[in-house]
Design a protein around this motif. Structure first.
Motif, mmCIF file in Angstrom:
data_model
loop_
_atom_site.group_PDB
_atom_site.id
_atom_site.type_symbol
_atom_site.label_atom_id
_atom_site.label_comp_id
_atom_site.label_asym_id
_atom_site.label_seq_id
_atom_site.Cartn_x
_atom_site.Cartn_y
_atom_site.Cartn_z
ATOM 1 N N GLY A 58 0.794 -1.213 0.000
ATOM 2 C CA GLY A 58 0.000 0.000 0.000
ATOM 3 C C GLY A 58 0.829 1.266 0.000
ATOM 4 O O GLY A 58 0.322 2.349 -0.308
ATOM 5 N N ARG A 59 2.125 1.138 0.315
ATOM 6 C CA ARG A 59 3.031 2.292 0.318
ATOM 7 C C ARG A 59 3.819 2.413 -0.976
ATOM 8 O O ARG A 59 4.542 3.395 -1.183
ATOM 9 N N CYS A 60 3.699 1.419 -1.858
ATOM 10 C CA CYS A 60 4.487 1.395 -3.091
ATOM 11 C C CYS A 60 3.827 2.194 -4.208
ATOM 12 O O CYS A 60 2.599 2.262 -4.299
ATOM 13 N N ALA A 61 4.638 2.757 -5.087
ATOM 14 C CA ALA A 61 4.134 3.296 -6.343
ATOM 15 C C ALA A 61 3.644 2.113 -7.164
ATOM 16 O O ALA A 61 4.325 1.080 -7.227
ATOM 17 N N GLU A 62 2.491 2.222 -7.786
ATOM 18 C CA GLU A 62 1.971 1.111 -8.591
ATOM 19 C C GLU A 62 1.935 1.538 -10.048
ATOM 20 O O GLU A 62 1.284 2.530 -10.413
ATOM 21 N N ILE A 63 2.659 0.790 -10.884
ATOM 22 C CA ILE A 63 2.836 1.206 -12.277
ATOM 23 C C ILE A 63 2.602 0.061 -13.256
ATOM 24 O O ILE A 63 2.614 -1.111 -12.879
ATOM 25 N N VAL A 64 2.425 0.447 -14.505
ATOM 26 C CA VAL A 64 2.365 -0.491 -15.624
ATOM 27 C C VAL A 64 3.375 -0.010 -16.656
ATOM 28 O O VAL A 64 3.324 1.154 -17.079
ATOM 29 N N ALA A 65 4.317 -0.859 -17.045
ATOM 30 C CA ALA A 65 5.289 -0.541 -18.089
ATOM 31 C C ALA A 65 4.850 -1.237 -19.373
ATOM 32 O O ALA A 65 4.699 -2.462 -19.393
ATOM 33 N N PRO A 70 -2.175 8.234 -6.891
ATOM 34 C CA PRO A 70 -1.224 8.841 -7.833
ATOM 35 C C PRO A 70 0.225 8.620 -7.390
ATOM 36 O O PRO A 70 0.530 8.651 -6.201
ATOM 37 N N VAL A 71 1.096 8.387 -8.346
ATOM 38 C CA VAL A 71 2.518 8.191 -8.060
ATOM 39 C C VAL A 71 3.148 9.537 -7.710
ATOM 40 O O VAL A 71 2.999 10.514 -8.453
ATOM 41 N N THR A 72 3.836 9.598 -6.583
ATOM 42 C CA THR A 72 4.475 10.839 -6.137
ATOM 43 C C THR A 72 5.991 10.823 -6.338
ATOM 44 O O THR A 72 6.649 11.859 -6.210
ATOM 45 N N LYS A 73 6.551 9.655 -6.584
ATOM 46 C CA LYS A 73 7.994 9.449 -6.708
ATOM 47 C C LYS A 73 8.729 9.667 -5.382
ATOM 48 O O LYS A 73 9.937 9.883 -5.359
ATOM 49 N N THR A 74 7.975 9.598 -4.295
ATOM 50 C CA THR A 74 8.594 9.626 -2.963
ATOM 51 C C THR A 74 8.428 8.273 -2.273
ATOM 52 O O THR A 74 8.842 8.107 -1.124
ATOM 53 N N GLU A 75 7.844 7.322 -2.982
ATOM 54 C CA GLU A 75 7.550 6.015 -2.398
ATOM 55 C C GLU A 75 8.833 5.219 -2.138
ATOM 56 O O GLU A 75 9.844 5.404 -2.830
ATOM 57 N N PRO A 76 8.806 4.309 -1.167
ATOM 58 C CA PRO A 76 9.984 3.497 -0.858
ATOM 59 C C PRO A 76 10.120 2.258 -1.742
ATOM 60 O O PRO A 76 11.092 1.506 -1.613
ATOM 61 N N CYS A 77 9.130 2.024 -2.619
ATOM 62 C CA CYS A 77 9.137 0.795 -3.415
ATOM 63 C C CYS A 77 8.196 0.970 -4.604
ATOM 64 O O CYS A 77 7.464 1.961 -4.700
ATOM 65 N N ARG A 133 5.423 -1.377 -7.144
ATOM 66 C CA ARG A 133 4.702 -2.618 -7.401
ATOM 67 C C ARG A 133 4.269 -2.549 -8.852
ATOM 68 O O ARG A 133 3.470 -1.704 -9.235
ATOM 69 N N GLY A 134 4.843 -3.427 -9.681
ATOM 70 C CA GLY A 134 4.602 -3.363 -11.113
ATOM 71 C C GLY A 134 3.667 -4.457 -11.599
ATOM 72 O O GLY A 134 3.656 -5.567 -11.067
ATOM 73 N N HIS A 135 2.898 -4.122 -12.628
ATOM 74 C CA HIS A 135 2.055 -5.098 -13.322
ATOM 75 C C HIS A 135 2.895 -5.677 -14.464
ATOM 76 O O HIS A 135 3.163 -4.994 -15.456
ATOM 77 N N VAL A 136 3.320 -6.922 -14.292
ATOM 78 C CA VAL A 136 4.308 -7.530 -15.173
ATOM 79 C C VAL A 136 3.838 -8.917 -15.611
ATOM 80 O O VAL A 136 3.346 -9.689 -14.776
ATOM 81 N N PRO A 137 3.978 -9.272 -16.900
ATOM 82 C CA PRO A 137 3.627 -10.633 -17.326
ATOM 83 C C PRO A 137 4.373 -11.676 -16.496
ATOM 84 O O PRO A 137 5.551 -11.506 -16.168
ATOM 85 N N GLN A 138 3.685 -12.748 -16.151
ATOM 86 C CA GLN A 138 4.243 -13.758 -15.261
ATOM 87 C C GLN A 138 5.542 -14.351 -15.787
ATOM 88 O O GLN A 138 6.459 -14.647 -15.015
ATOM 89 N N ASP A 139 5.673 -14.516 -17.110
ATOM 90 C CA ASP A 139 6.876 -15.181 -17.634
ATOM 91 C C ASP A 139 8.139 -14.373 -17.371
ATOM 92 O O ASP A 139 9.155 -14.921 -16.920
ATOM 93 N N VAL A 140 8.104 -13.052 -17.594
ATOM 94 C CA VAL A 140 9.318 -12.265 -17.351
ATOM 95 C C VAL A 140 9.525 -12.016 -15.850
ATOM 96 O O VAL A 140 10.663 -11.857 -15.401
ATOM 97 N N ASN A 141 8.447 -12.005 -15.091
ATOM 98 C CA ASN A 141 8.561 -11.916 -13.635
ATOM 99 C C ASN A 141 9.348 -13.122 -13.116
ATOM 100 O O ASN A 141 10.319 -12.984 -12.364
ATOM 101 N N SER A 142 8.957 -14.309 -13.550
ATOM 102 C CA SER A 142 9.641 -15.539 -13.128
ATOM 103 C C SER A 142 11.072 -15.580 -13.635
ATOM 104 O O SER A 142 11.989 -16.024 -12.928
#
Length: 201
Positions: A131-138, A155-162, A164-173
């Motif tokens: 809940g503290r992470c910036a959440e993005i989609v590349a 909204p992303v503030t760019k002050t977050e400590p982490c 959380r990305g939406h990433v296809p499972q294959d490249v995540n693995s």
């Protein structure tokens, strides 16, 4: 070392010297069922390379975090990452059931969407509440990786400590496997530092 040669009388048959760098040798020190033995130079910081051309959205997510979030984890101009052996528990806090804001997949935007975190859960710097992470989609669009906010309510503030990305499972693995290989090949134990770069970003 003792040096001998038939028919000679060495003036200094025994020679000793020291290694200026400490060497750490271990057996099964990397955990995870690895039972191989090996040695490492703790004074040399390993580097994890994750090219965009191979790791796609995962690498794009990590490099965005490195260059946009305050701690610049893994960059030479930022703070190093350090290995953690309790990655599964840490991942639950960022991407799993212990996050204060659940990760909601977006399969209409990212096929086989999965939660990918940076800093990695298997680092001392990872495991932050999602809940503290910036959440993005590349997304790769016309040959360029573009990054978008994934949750308009946060909204992303760019002050977050982490991140959380939406990433296809294959490249995540694939990225997780690359990190696991680094741990084994470089004999990394708990709290060992390492750097990470995306060479073609």
């Amino acid at each position: 070392m003792k040096i001998t040669q038939t028919g000679t009388n060495p003036t200094k048959p025994t020679v000793t010297w020291s290694n200026p760098r400490e060497i750490r040798c271990d057996s099964a020190a990397t955990g995870g069922g690895n039972i191989s033995t090996g040695c490492a130079l703790p004074s040399i910081t390993p580097e994890l390379e994750l090219p965009l051309s191979t790791y796609g959205a995962a690498a794009a997510t990590y490099t965005w975090a490195q260059w946009n979030l305050p701690d610049k984890w893994g960059l030479y101009r930022g703070k190093p990452l350090t290995r953690a052996v309790d990655g599964n528990a840490r991942r639950e806090r960022t991407c799993g059931s212990k996050s204060s804001i659940p990760f909601v997949a977006k399969p209409d935007v990212v096929p086989s969407d999965s939660c990918d975190e940076f800093p990695f859960a298997s680092t001392q710097e990872g495991g932050t509440d999602g809940g503290r992470c910036a959440e993005i989609v590349a997304l790769l669009e016309s040959g360029t990786w573009n990054v978008y906010e994934a949750d308009p309510a946060r909204p992303v503030t760019k002050t977050e400590p982490c991140v959380r990305g939406h990433v296809p499972q294959d490249v995540n693995s694939l990225a997780r496997t690359a990190y696991s290989n680094l741990i084994q090949n470089q004999r990394m134990v708990n709290k060992d530092p390492f750097r990470m770069k995306v060479p073609d970003a």
